[in-house]
Scaffold this motif. Structure first.
Motif: not given
Lengths: 242, 336
Positions: A164-177
């Motif tokens: 879950l985390l590796p697959a979702a990370a890019p989009t989550i990090f867009t939100g965090l940015r």
């Protein structure tokens, strides 16, 4: 590519330098970039900026940490519970496009005229993109990948950590940015408006006292901090994706 | 790609250039043939700031003199100076002398052209249960002011100096805004004491909702100092000397009319500023001000203003005699 980026900035600063020196730009409003850079160095070495940076960074980290933790937990819950997601996602999206920053007088009344109010407002503003992007990131994870995890009898934690985390990370990090950028903007803007805290207060005072060199030196430092934040979060994203 | 980057760089530089090239010129006459004057002042509901503008407009004094005056409201202090420096306003009234001096030492193209208010007409209030009763109680307390460099800011800095001389802690200045913002801040415990100018909140003091803690008269020897002045953009003044003189003449004549016709002035003030206070309360302003305090000349207390500007950090170094003569340009005052 980064050489091109730096070259553009240098060319821009040189053009402004020439324009100010030849008085195409009124030096009262815009100081020479060389002077502003030198002032930034002086204020950093004499310690004046260090205290201000510490306050602004402290508020920014606190606001971002709050927004990241709360935002990711709420985003996860909205993904886990379809009914919760359907009920609240449009509301969060609507709030995200609202000028929540205008609610600052309420935060001052409730929390006082201090850093806590600034941190709380910044966190409230930044939590919204974190929620939305976390929910969207998790929703976009392929069912097939989750099924593979199940077929391998992975524990819930392993499933989360390795699929879950590796697959979702890019989009989550867009939100965090986006959240980090919002936190820094809100922190500096509130320090500017309220004339309390760190670099935002310094920018406001420099502006009101017509100290253009100090003004541009501090604004330049805020831009550098913002760029450093984005770089740091990109590095963190790469670490998580490993 | 390179072409795009070069274009972006040029466009950004050009936009900075445009932003940095603010220079007001001579104002074009309006369709009615009146000369346009852009005016800036703070807290438009207040007696010394908004009233002369509202009365001159309502009574047609500007029109009679061939002026069309547009007002911009600022947060006070340096914000009024900023409006004049940037060319958004030609003239700024009721701005603190120290803020103007500070701006001038940084290279701002402004002239101080007349006095606006002589003396420090401020009062500081608190909640009755705050335990604050007098000036000494304000030691170490959070006190509100309008904007950096404003007379309310100078008042707190002068008070702090006085408290420190008495061995007490200085007050903590907080930039809050005008009297209504200060009232909210006091009531919600954001600050301990807020500033006001008569007659605002004096009715609340009378009925015990607030207490007056300190008065401007107690703070420093400012009775004969032009704490607030009228400033003009240097370029605009050079190009419009007669308009500047006409404006000052109308401004001074308007104060004459206000003191000759207090009831009518209070009616205009209440309507134009959309005030909730009764005309009776507004009329009590005349108990606190006399005509002499609001004269545009003489401009007294220059030395005090110059000393304060340096002492309170608005100017980094004292002005030379030449600079003082350049800044205090009283040549636009009407001859009478």
């Amino acid at each position: 590519m980064w050489i091109v980026r730096i070259a553009v900035i240098v060319v821009f600063l040189v053009l402004v330098e020439i324009a100010v020196r030849t008085e195409l730009i009124n030096p009262f409003f815009v100081p020479r970039p060389s002077e502003a850079v030198a002032r930034m160095g002086t204020r950093l070495t004499d310690g004046e900026f260090l205290g201000l940076v510490a306050v602004t960074l402290g508020e920014t980290f606190a606001g971002f940490a709050l927004a990241a933790v709360v935002g990711m937990v709420v985003g996860f819950l909205l993904w886990r519970s379809r009914s919760l997601g359907d009920a609240f996602e449009p509301l969060v999206a609507a709030l995200f496009s609202s000028p929540i920053v205008l609610l600052y007088p309420i935060f001052l009344v409730i929390l006082g005229r201090n850093s806590t109010a600034i941190v709380a407002l910044a966190a409230v503003f930044a939590v919204l993109p974190t929620i939305l992007f976390t929910k969207q990131a998790l929703s976009a994870v392929s069912r097939t990948m989750l099924n593979v995890g199940r077929s391998l009898n992975l524990s819930a934690w392993s499933n989360f950590r390795h699929i879950l985390l590796p697959a979702a990370a890019p989009t989550i990090f867009t939100g965090l940015r986006i959240a980090l950028t919002y936190v820094l903007i809100v922190v500096v803007a509130m320090e500017y408006i309220l004339q309390i805290g760190g670099l935002g207060r310094f920018v406001s005072e420099s502006s009101l006292l017509f100290r253009a060199t100090d003004l541009y030196a501090s604004v330049g430092l805020i831009v550098i901090i913002s760029a450093a934040f984005i770089w740091a979060i990109n590095r963190l994203e790469k670490l998580v994706q490993r | 790609m390179r072409k795009t980057l070069a274009t972006m760089t040029l466009l950004t530089t050009a936009s900075v250039a445009v932003a940095g090239c603010s220079a007001p010129g001579g104002n074009e006459p309006t369709e009615e043939g009146e000369t346009q004057v852009n005016l800036a002042f703070s807290n438009p509901t207040i007696f010394t700031t908004g009233l002369p503008y509202y009365v001159a407009t309502a009574q047609g004094f500007y029109e009679e003199a061939g002026l069309s005056v547009d007002a911009t409201f600022t947060g006070g202090g340096s914000e009024t100076v900023q409006a004049v420096v940037s060319g958004s306003a030609d003239i700024g009234t009721e701005t603190s002398g120290a803020a103007a001096i500070g701006a001038y030492t940084s290279g701002a193209p402004i002239d101080i052209i007349a006095a606006s208010t002589t003396g420090l007409d401020l009062q500081w209030f608190a909640e009755p249960d705050s335990g604050l009763e007098n000036r000494a109680d304000l030691a170490g307390k959070r006190m509100g002011y309008s904007s950096t460099g404003s007379s309310s800011h100078i008042g707190i800095l002068a008070l702090s100096e006085l408290l420190e001389a008495e061995g007490l802690a200085p007050a903590q200045p907080e930039s809050i805004g005008g009297p209504p913002d200060n009232l909210t801040a006091v009531q919600t415990d954001q600050i301990d004491a807020g500033w006001t100018q008569p007659p605002f909140f004096l009715d609340r003091v009378a009925n015990g909702e607030l207490v007056l803690v300190a008065d401007g008269a107690e703070i420093g020897d400012y009775a004969d100092v032009a704490m607030r002045v009228i400033i003009g953009n240097e370029t605009w003044l050079e190009e419009n000397p007669e308009t500047a003189t006409t404006f000052l003449e109308v401004h001074d004549r308007t104060w004459d009319w206000i003191f000759d016709n207090p009831e009518e002035a209070a009616t205009i003030w209440k309507e134009a500023a959309d005030l909730e206070l009764s005309e009776e309360v507004l009329l009590t302003s005349f108990d606190y001000y006399d005509r002499e305090e609001l004269r545009i000349a003489p401009l007294d207390g220059r030395d005090v203003l110059l000393d304060d500007a340096v002492e309170f950090g608005f100017a980094e170094q004292p002005l030379t005699d030449e600079e003082v003569n350049d800044l205090f340009n009283l040549s636009y005052l009407p001859e009478s």
